[in-house]
Write a protein that holds these residues in place. Sequence first.
Motif, PDB file in Angstrom:
ATOM      1  N   SER A 103       0.848  -1.130  -0.190  1.00 33.12           N
ATOM      2  CA  SER A 103       0.057  -0.044  -0.007  1.00 33.12           C
ATOM      3  C   SER A 103       1.016   1.306  -0.045  1.00 33.12           C
ATOM      4  O   SER A 103       2.029   1.208   0.224  1.00 33.12           O
ATOM      5  N   SER A 127      -9.827  11.584   1.864  1.00 30.38           N
ATOM      6  CA  SER A 127     -10.651  10.517   1.270  1.00 30.38           C
ATOM      7  C   SER A 127     -11.533  10.623   0.176  1.00 30.38           C
ATOM      8  O   SER A 127     -11.581  10.046  -0.863  1.00 30.38           O
ATOM      9  N   ILE A 134      -8.977   2.829   1.436  1.00 29.64           N
ATOM     10  CA  ILE A 134      -8.151   3.489   2.609  1.00 29.64           C
ATOM     11  C   ILE A 134      -8.256   2.751   4.101  1.00 29.64           C
ATOM     12  O   ILE A 134      -9.236   2.631   4.481  1.00 29.64           O
ATOM     13  N   ALA A 161      -7.013   3.564   7.562  1.00 27.01           N
ATOM     14  CA  ALA A 161      -6.675   4.704   8.452  1.00 27.01           C
ATOM     15  C   ALA A 161      -6.503   4.154   9.903  1.00 27.01           C
ATOM     16  O   ALA A 161      -7.653   3.672  10.285  1.00 27.01           O
ATOM     17  N   TYR A 187      -2.063   6.802   7.385  1.00 22.09           N
ATOM     18  CA  TYR A 187      -3.028   6.947   6.367  1.00 22.09           C
ATOM     19  C   TYR A 187      -2.713   5.965   4.999  1.00 22.09           C
ATOM     20  O   TYR A 187      -1.837   6.701   4.251  1.00 22.09           O
ATOM     21  N   VAL A 209      -3.127   3.740   1.398  1.00 19.20           N
ATOM     22  CA  VAL A 209      -4.056   3.781   0.261  1.00 19.20           C
ATOM     23  C   VAL A 209      -3.679   2.671  -0.584  1.00 19.20           C
ATOM     24  O   VAL A 209      -2.365   2.546  -0.930  1.00 19.20           O
ATOM     25  N   VAL A 248      -2.829  13.673  -0.645  1.00 18.77           N
ATOM     26  CA  VAL A 248      -2.603  13.362   0.707  1.00 18.77           C
ATOM     27  C   VAL A 248      -1.967  14.409   1.211  1.00 18.77           C
ATOM     28  O   VAL A 248      -2.416  15.287   2.463  1.00 18.77           O
TER      29      VAL A 248
END
Length: 481
Positions: free
Chosen positions: A356, A376, A388, A390, A401, A403, A425
């Motif tokens: 990720s 988001s 996502i 988190a 965070y 993704v 981000v």
Amino acid sequence: MVSAVSSLERGAFREAIAAIVGQAGVVADPAAMAPYLTDWRGRYRGAAELVVRPASTEEVAQVVKCCARERVAIVPQGGNTGLCGGSVPLAEDVSSGRQIVLSLSRMNRIRELDAENNTITVEAGCVLASIQAAARGANRLFPLSLGAEGSCQIGGNLSTNAGGEAVLRYGNCRDLVLGLEVVLPDGRVWDGLRALRKDNTGYDLKQLFIGAEGTLGVITAAVLKLFPLPTATATALLGIESPSQAVELLSELRATMGDRVVSFELMSRLALALVLKHIPGTSDPLSQPYPWYLLVELSDSGASEALNARLLQALEEALERGRVRDAVLAQSEAQREALWRLRDSMAEAQKKEGVSLKHDVSVPVSRVPQFIEEASRALEEAFPGVRIVAFGHIGDGNIHYNVSMADPQMNARFVQEPEPVNRIVYDSVARLGGSISAEHGLGQLKRKVIQRYKSALELELMRAIKRTLDPHNLMNPGKVV
């Protein structure tokens, strides 16, 4: 390329290093070197001439002097648990083409524990959990705590200014250090191992090296603060609807509990679901899923029963006001450990799920909900189907965070182009007055990105300090600045 100023060929250089640290302190076999050349996530793979494992500060100093003379770069390494590539060498050194990994793992002595002064003096290679255990043995607490504490080393923790799960009450590493011992890039040793809480005699030099990721020198030992060991702990997992409710509840708990609030960890449902999927022996403590969760821990003197009663009353009031949907309060140390295992396993669960794009960011606590919502929404508009994950230390505004795409084939392509995701981000973080690195440092991962988010003056001041202490760019080149 090999530097023109080097006078020792590789074989002679290896012999010179072995004469300092002994044959046991030199690793040259490619298979044995491999773990030192790859980061925990498997994202970065570097090259090095040798892995050198000194056993004392004097040996570190002599190794550094030899490397300085030969213009061989040095990559200091602790437990190699970092997530930004700061503790592994580059594929090729940017200054001379020659580099070593300097592993501090053999320097693992606790030099002194002064219970009356509430300090412990440790070498850089001490594993964090060992320091915690030594403190407990003296009825004291060393509060730095994080998921990798069984393998990370204190030198690496200090070099990245690690935060962890108790920052809300005790602060980051910068707040936990009284003194340092550092080998400078020319091999001189700065002995700043002072166990003083008041020392107003000029610049606070230790702060230069904390968070510098080994780019200014090698931390070899530290004097750390200890605290009275709490006798009471209360831990609960809460199901909530949104990060906004988490911020509101944090404010209320701190108003009624004060500094008893030690940890306040936010987790999304997806983050918890990955743990339940990939970590054996875990289970959902609540009867049904919720969009978000909080892991709350209080500590105090006195009896745990009294503290549990106070937390239970606070949670009942929060349930009545709709701040909390459901909650479970740990009734034993085993239950407490089970709750913390859910939080501490999130990085491992993500690793098992697949690659990720990770973001270790911070914003003012009051703006955490806004950051999560804005980032988001922007990512979902730009990348339909994005996933996502988190979680993090909402008590100090630090959110991990992460993704990715759920489909493995889509994700393989997605993670190869991180810049558009990072831009969304990090721009959101910047608009909210935040930082693109909260506790993992810059390393290789964010070295170029930071140039967009720090002012030109800040960067020039950092480079000036680097040039002053390390004019030949031999300390962990290609990292931070």
